[in-house]
Design an enzyme around this catalytic site. Structure first.
Site, PDB file in Angstrom:
ATOM      1  N   GLU A  68       0.821  -1.209   0.000  1.00  0.00           N
ATOM      2  CA  GLU A  68       0.000   0.000   0.000  1.00  0.00           C
ATOM      3  C   GLU A  68       0.861   1.268   0.000  1.00  0.00           C
ATOM      4  O   GLU A  68       0.547   2.223  -0.680  1.00  0.00           O
ATOM      5  CB  GLU A  68      -0.930  -0.013   1.231  1.00  0.00           C
ATOM      6  CG  GLU A  68      -1.924   1.121   1.309  1.00  0.00           C
ATOM      7  CD  GLU A  68      -3.081   1.006   0.311  1.00  0.00           C
ATOM      8  OE1 GLU A  68      -3.119   0.011  -0.434  1.00  0.00           O
ATOM      9  OE2 GLU A  68      -3.913   1.923   0.275  1.00  0.00           O
ATOM     10  N   ASP A  69       1.937   1.256   0.751  1.00  0.00           N
ATOM     11  CA  ASP A  69       2.650   2.508   1.016  1.00  0.00           C
ATOM     12  C   ASP A  69       4.047   2.628   0.415  1.00  0.00           C
ATOM     13  O   ASP A  69       4.719   3.635   0.647  1.00  0.00           O
ATOM     14  CB  ASP A  69       2.762   2.727   2.538  1.00  0.00           C
ATOM     15  CG  ASP A  69       1.394   2.911   3.191  1.00  0.00           C
ATOM     16  OD1 ASP A  69       0.471   3.335   2.481  1.00  0.00           O
ATOM     17  OD2 ASP A  69       1.260   2.621   4.385  1.00  0.00           O
TER      18      ASP A  69
END
Ligand code: MN
Length: 490
Positions: A68-69
């Site tokens: 996600e990051d």
């Protein structure tokens, strides 16, 4: 074992590799708190290790935010750590995209959540560890975001943790959420008990050597005696049930005696009662009859020194572990041989955890090194086996027992809705009132004014709430007829 020790012990292992990988991936990133982002990944892995989850889950926990990051792709995770770790990371990533905003329009999110649960429970354990750490660092976020996350935690994750038997985790999540959602109530309850609390604590502490000496005479040596303070949120809810009267709360601070075996638990109870007289009706044997979520312990309230009221909880170290960590402890806590008393809950088909017994049989059949994924797959099938979640037109999720019908659904929402219901739609199609609902169904109830329930409904409703409403309505219908009849005669 801590994460550090685990890595030192097996520097080439899955956990060690995930650790190095995530550290590199999050390099240079900062959290809102100002710390390096990796602190969060590490903390999540540490919590999962504390809950005694398997290697894959801990590794996936450390990696849970990489896709996600960071620039890392799911394919890379799959290549480096295998399909199962990738599956877990993907599950947590998807779950993370769900934004719960209370009752309105959250049905799709509930569906996603239910799907994640039924695919692999380990996704939920990672999410709970992630959430626990985030809740502990929520201060760094803007107030609106704090509220949203606290609400989601309170209404979904804390309840899930409770259902999974993770009482301590559930309590902690509720308590932190309470701080952000109802700050005035929290301040009020803290102030109310500030003095009381210290007073109680010193009183309970003073009672400890007395009971220790008495236990020693009977050759009972507790593993530990500790003190448990009641959590603010649960104290507040309890006060609400007791007209806000603090004097009626006996367990502000409770003494907890931890021993080796269940037999010793009862031995300790006897010693406690010979020393201090028990209050009638306050002895609870949750060992013989565990609470619905698997909680086991003996509870008693006694008149202690100076004739003051004192609550005492007695349990084995195993029960203690299970009360604190729930299902993971059931599955992965293998260091000690299973005790005989445990069979009490595991062979009781009414008990929510009876399927753990099945898992264990399965494990015995296929050996100690049986695949945790398959084990947990078996487990998830049974976890929500006896209950379903259906969705109202407003997007609320309603929990019902398996086999429940639209009539049960209507009564669950409101007595009057049940009484006046004439037809139902499931997923926009008309169905008969006795049809069986399934998890994820959208249910609408059509009503008619002055309609009364039919006696036939008693044949198919599943909840006691429905039954009670129907009987009450039938009774009043009969009364109305009875009073009408004489008039007609005139
Ligand atoms: Mn996270």
């Amino acid at each position: 074992m801590t994460l550090r020790e685990t890595i030192e012990q097996d520097p080439q292992g899955l956990i060690a590799r995930a650790y190095a990988f995530a550290k590199q991936a999050h390099k240079g990133q900062k959290r809102k708190t100002g710390e390096p982002y990796f602190v969060h990944a590490e903390a999540t892995g540490e919590i999962l290790l504390l809950w005694r989850l398997d290697e894959e889950t801990v590794a996936a926990g450390i990696l849970h935010d990489t896709v996600e990051d960071t620039e890392v792709t799911l394919d890379t995770i799959r290549k480096e750590f295998g399909g199962r770790v990738a599956f877990l990371v993907d599950g947590v990533t998807k779950l993370g995209r769900i934004k719960y905003r209370g009752a309105e329009a959250q049905s799709e999110n509930m569906r996603k959540l239910i799907m994640a649960i039924t695919k692999d429970l380990r996704v939920i354990f990672i999410k709970l560890a992630d959430r626990l750490h985030n809740m502990n660092t929520l201060d760094a976020l803007p107030p609106a975001k704090q509220k949203r996350i606290a609400l989601e935690t309170d209404e979904i994750y804390a309840l899930l943790a409770y259902r999974l038997g993770m009482k301590n985790v559930s309590g902690e999540l509720h308590d932190i959420a309470f701080h952000y959602l109802e700050p005035e109530k929290e301040t009020w309850v803290k102030k109310l008990i500030a003095e009381k609390y210290d007073e109680r604590l010193s009183y309970v502490t003073a009672a400890q050597p007395l009971i220790e000496a008495e236990l020693k005479k009977q050759n009972l040596r507790p593993i530990a005696i500790e003190f448990r303070a009641k959590r603010y949120s649960s104290l507040y809810r309890k006060l609400e049930r007791h007209n806000m009267d603090i004097e009626s709360i006996f367990d502000l601070v409770a003494m907890r005696i931890i021993v080796e075996t269940a037999e010793q638990c009862y031995g300790v109870l006897g010693v406690v009662h010979s020393l201090w007289p028990p209050l009638p009706g306050r002895i609870k044997d949750y060992i013989a009859v565990p609470k619905h979520n698997g909680y086991r312990s003996l509870h008693t309230t006694v008149r202690g020194p100076e004739n003051k009221v004192l609550e005492i909880q007695i349990r084995t170290i195993e029960m203690h572990e299970e009360n604190e960590y729930g299902i993971p402890a059931h599955i992965f806590y293998k260091e000690k041989p299973r005790l005989r008393h445990e069979k009490l809950i595991l062979t009781n088909p009414d008990h929510e955890f009876w399927w753990v017994k099945r898992l264990r049989e399965w494990q015995e059949k296929y050996g100690e090194n049986s695949d945790p994924e398959i084990l947990l797959h078996e487990m998830k099938v049974d976890l929500f086996k006896n209950r379903i979640f259906v969705i109202t037109p407003r997007g609320d999720a309603i929990e019902l027992p398996a086999g429940a019908t639209p009539v049960d659904f209507a009564y669950e929402i409101h007595g009057a809705l049940g009484d006046s219901c004439v037809a139902a739609k499931v997923n926009s199609r008309f169905v008969s009132l006795d049809s069986e609902l399934h998890s994820g169904d959208f249910v609408e109830i059509l009503t008619q004014k002055n309609k009364k329930p039919s006696e036939d409904w008693l044949k198919f409703v599943k909840t006691s709430k429905s039954r009670a409403h129907i009987k009450a309505a039938l009774k009043s219908k009969k009364q109305i007829l009875d009073t009408k009849r004489p008039k007609k005669k005139k």
